[in-house]
Design a protein around this motif. Structure first.
Motif, PDB file in Angstrom:
ATOM      1  N   UNK A  61       0.836  -1.201   0.000  1.00 41.37           N
ATOM      2  CA  UNK A  61       0.000   0.000   0.000  1.00 41.37           C
ATOM      3  C   UNK A  61       0.870   1.250   0.000  1.00 41.37           C
ATOM      4  N   UNK A  62       1.913   1.249   0.811  1.00 42.78           N
ATOM      5  CA  UNK A  62       2.827   2.389   0.855  1.00 42.78           C
ATOM      6  C   UNK A  62       3.535   2.586  -0.480  1.00 42.78           C
ATOM      7  N   UNK A  63       3.933   1.493  -1.110  1.00 47.10           N
ATOM      8  CA  UNK A  63       4.610   1.609  -2.404  1.00 47.10           C
ATOM      9  C   UNK A  63       3.642   2.055  -3.501  1.00 47.10           C
ATOM     10  N   UNK A  64       2.359   1.701  -3.364  1.00 45.71           N
ATOM     11  CA  UNK A  64       1.348   2.224  -4.282  1.00 45.71           C
ATOM     12  C   UNK A  64       1.279   3.738  -4.165  1.00 45.71           C
ATOM     13  N   UNK A  65       1.210   4.218  -2.937  1.00 49.76           N
ATOM     14  CA  UNK A  65       1.156   5.660  -2.697  1.00 49.76           C
ATOM     15  C   UNK A  65       2.384   6.352  -3.272  1.00 49.76           C
ATOM     16  N   UNK A  66       3.539   5.740  -3.082  1.00 46.44           N
ATOM     17  CA  UNK A  66       4.777   6.302  -3.601  1.00 46.44           C
ATOM     18  C   UNK A  66       4.716   6.425  -5.120  1.00 46.44           C
ATOM     19  N   UNK A  88       3.496   3.121 -10.535  1.00 53.92           N
ATOM     20  CA  UNK A  88       3.212   2.192  -9.438  1.00 53.92           C
ATOM     21  C   UNK A  88       3.994   0.898  -9.641  1.00 53.92           C
ATOM     22  N   UNK A  89       4.042   0.420 -10.885  1.00 55.50           N
ATOM     23  CA  UNK A  89       4.782  -0.807 -11.185  1.00 55.50           C
ATOM     24  C   UNK A  89       6.268  -0.650 -10.874  1.00 55.50           C
ATOM     25  N   UNK A  90       6.830   0.522 -11.166  1.00 55.89           N
ATOM     26  CA  UNK A  90       8.239   0.773 -10.843  1.00 55.89           C
ATOM     27  C   UNK A  90       8.475   0.669  -9.336  1.00 55.89           C
ATOM     28  N   UNK A  91       7.532   1.191  -8.569  1.00 54.52           N
ATOM     29  CA  UNK A  91       7.671   1.129  -7.114  1.00 54.52           C
ATOM     30  C   UNK A  91       7.461  -0.288  -6.598  1.00 54.52           C
ATOM     31  N   UNK A  92       6.597  -1.057  -7.244  1.00 53.22           N
ATOM     32  CA  UNK A  92       6.432  -2.461  -6.860  1.00 53.22           C
ATOM     33  C   UNK A  92       7.732  -3.234  -7.090  1.00 53.22           C
ATOM     34  N   UNK A 109      16.667   3.166  -8.310  1.00 52.21           N
ATOM     35  CA  UNK A 109      15.431   2.925  -7.578  1.00 52.21           C
ATOM     36  C   UNK A 109      14.494   4.107  -7.755  1.00 52.21           C
ATOM     37  N   UNK A 110      13.214   3.848  -7.541  1.00 51.89           N
ATOM     38  CA  UNK A 110      12.192   4.865  -7.796  1.00 51.89           C
ATOM     39  C   UNK A 110      11.422   5.235  -6.536  1.00 51.89           C
ATOM     40  N   UNK A 111      11.656   4.533  -5.460  1.00 47.75           N
ATOM     41  CA  UNK A 111      10.902   4.768  -4.237  1.00 47.75           C
ATOM     42  C   UNK A 111      11.831   5.051  -3.070  1.00 47.75           C
ATOM     43  N   UNK A 112      11.567   6.136  -2.353  1.00 49.25           N
ATOM     44  CA  UNK A 112      12.365   6.438  -1.166  1.00 49.25           C
ATOM     45  C   UNK A 112      12.119   5.434  -0.051  1.00 49.25           C
ATOM     46  N   UNK A 113      11.002   4.732  -0.128  1.00 49.28           N
ATOM     47  CA  UNK A 113      10.680   3.747   0.905  1.00 49.28           C
ATOM     48  C   UNK A 113      11.710   2.626   0.967  1.00 49.28           C
ATOM     49  N   UNK A 114      12.403   2.421  -0.110  1.00 47.85           N
ATOM     50  CA  UNK A 114      13.393   1.338  -0.141  1.00 47.85           C
ATOM     51  C   UNK A 114      14.557   1.624   0.807  1.00 47.85           C
ATOM     52  N   UNK A 115      14.673   2.883   1.250  1.00 47.82           N
ATOM     53  CA  UNK A 115      15.741   3.270   2.170  1.00 47.82           C
ATOM     54  C   UNK A 115      15.389   3.053   3.633  1.00 47.82           C
ATOM     55  N   UNK A 116      14.178   2.570   3.899  1.00 43.68           N
ATOM     56  CA  UNK A 116      13.731   2.373   5.280  1.00 43.68           C
ATOM     57  C   UNK A 116      14.015   0.926   5.697  1.00 43.68           C
ATOM     58  N   UNK A 117      14.922   0.723   6.654  1.00 43.10           N
ATOM     59  CA  UNK A 117      15.323  -0.645   7.011  1.00 43.10           C
ATOM     60  C   UNK A 117      14.158  -1.550   7.407  1.00 43.10           C
ATOM     61  N   UNK A 118      13.174  -0.993   8.134  1.00 42.48           N
ATOM     62  CA  UNK A 118      12.059  -1.821   8.617  1.00 42.48           C
ATOM     63  C   UNK A 118      11.221  -2.395   7.489  1.00 42.48           C
ATOM     64  N   UNK A 119      11.265  -1.754   6.320  1.00 49.63           N
ATOM     65  CA  UNK A 119      10.500  -2.281   5.185  1.00 49.63           C
ATOM     66  C   UNK A 119      11.207  -3.433   4.488  1.00 49.63           C
TER      67      UNK A 119
END
Length: 370
Positions: A61-66, A88-92, A109-119
């Motif tokens: 869901x977070x990556x969809x938003x991204x 969205x596909x790039x973030x998936x 990479x296309x999503x900043x979320x990938x930098x979050x260790x917990x993810x």
């Protein structure tokens, strides 16, 4: 139409809360759940090191938003934008990288979320999602990547309903973006049309203060006939939704009612269970998500979809603090909700700058490298 940050936050936190509550019992049958947690089932988070863990549902869901914000930011700063489903596909694809140890996190990479260790935690990801993304994440409604109708498409699209408010998109176009986002990995009509329904419901309850939840559900059903007039399996979905509406008005045990709708492993059943729980307990976030997870099916996904609907409908203030306090990544989830609400304000030739936004959605290095 109104834009209320409480509903943006409520939708994403609510979805994560339902997901986290249900994740603890996802693979238990209903008898085992009630034996373990008592006659009311699971009503409080199962905490591990003081944290209520989210599953792949909230991660995606977070990556969809991204992906949505990535697309708009590119359009605003470069003057041209492609299909939202492509971003969205790039973030998936970035989410996919987080599910395996040893995959290099680099500048592509296309999503900043990938930098979050917990993810970078594998939380029972769906095999269909993994295999479809591995094959290229290029499934479309016109060219399906498979014939899966699993719930992995519907459980992640809530941000689409939140995001498109007064952005020059017709409601039908927004619904179809939801379907296209699900079709990236799920090619069966019953895999992607429920996603369009969820997007429609959330778009209405998040932005129309006068609409009832029942009216939003009914309007979504009518809209699907317009969106997918030639769909072979649409009647199956609509009949199941009608059944959910009917069951929600009856005086019967929730487990028995949900059993009549299915187990939620496939998208139409997930949606129907969420509609049932949301309509039956439309004024209580807590009662709705508790009902949505205490059954012998895909509890985290039914919880996530129910929580998304109820959070968008009632707002963050209606979510009990006990479902927020220990929620994993709650700050990141709220941050993403606020970004969806505030949206990109940087333009191609304008003088406005936002360093944080640029590092999130242009350079994708926000949060530090893994």
């Amino acid at each position: 139409m109104v834009k209320d940050i409480e509903k943006y936050r409520g939708c994403l936190i609510g979805g994560a809360a339902g997901d986290a509550l249900g994740y603890a019992v996802e693979f238990l049958d209903d008898k085992s759940i009630f034996q373990k947690y008592g006659e009311s089932g699971i009503t409080e988070y199962f905490l591990e090191d003081g944290v209520a863990g989210i599953s792949d549902d909230t991660q995606m869901t977070l990556f969809t938003a991204n992906g949505l914000i990535l697309g708009t930011t590119r359009g605003m700063t470069r003057g041209i934008i492609g299909k939202y489903s492509d971003y969205i596909a790039l973030c998936y694809k970035d989410w996919y990288k987080t599910q395996f140890n040893g995959i290099t996190i680099d500048e592509h990479n296309y999503s900043w979320l990938i930098n979050i260790p917990e993810l970078h935690a594998s939380r029972a990801p769906g095999n269909t999602c993994l295999s479809a993304i591995e094959q290229g994440a290029d499934g479309t409604i016109e060219k399906p990547i498979n014939q899966s109708k699993g719930c992995g498409g519907v459980m992640r699209v809530a941000p689409i309903g939140l995001y498109f408010e007064r952005k020059g998109h017709l409601q039908k176009e927004v619904d179809l973006i939801g379907a296209e986002a699900a079709a990236i990995t799920h090619g069966h009509e019953l895999g992607y049309i429920p996603a369009a329904v969820l997007v429609h419901i959330i778009q209405l309850v998040a932005h129309d203060i006068d609409i009832t939840l029942l009216a939003a559900v009914q309007e979504s059903m009518a809209a699907m006939k317009e969106c997918f007039p030639n769909a072979k399996y649409l009647d199956i979905l609509l009949n199941l939704m009608k059944k959910a509406i009917d069951l929600s008005s009856r005086e019967m045990n929730d487990v028995d009612a949900i059993r009549e709708l299915g187990e939620g492993w496939v998208a139409d059943e997930t949606l129907a269970i969420a509609i049932y729980c949301s309509l039956k307990y439309s004024s209580s976030f807590e009662k709705a998500i508790i009902a949505s997870v205490n059954h012998g099916g895909d509890s985290d996904s039914t919880g996530a979809v129910t929580g998304s609907i109820m959070g968008a409908y009632l707002g963050l203030h209606a979510i009990p603090e006990k479902y927020i306090e220990h929620l994993e990544l709650k700050d990141t989830i709220l941050e993403m909700a606020d970004d969806l609400y505030n949206d990109c304000k940087i333009t191609e030739y304008g003088s406005y700058h936002d360093d944080v936004w640029e590092h999130k959605y242009i350079y994708h290095d926000y949060g530090g490298k893994m």
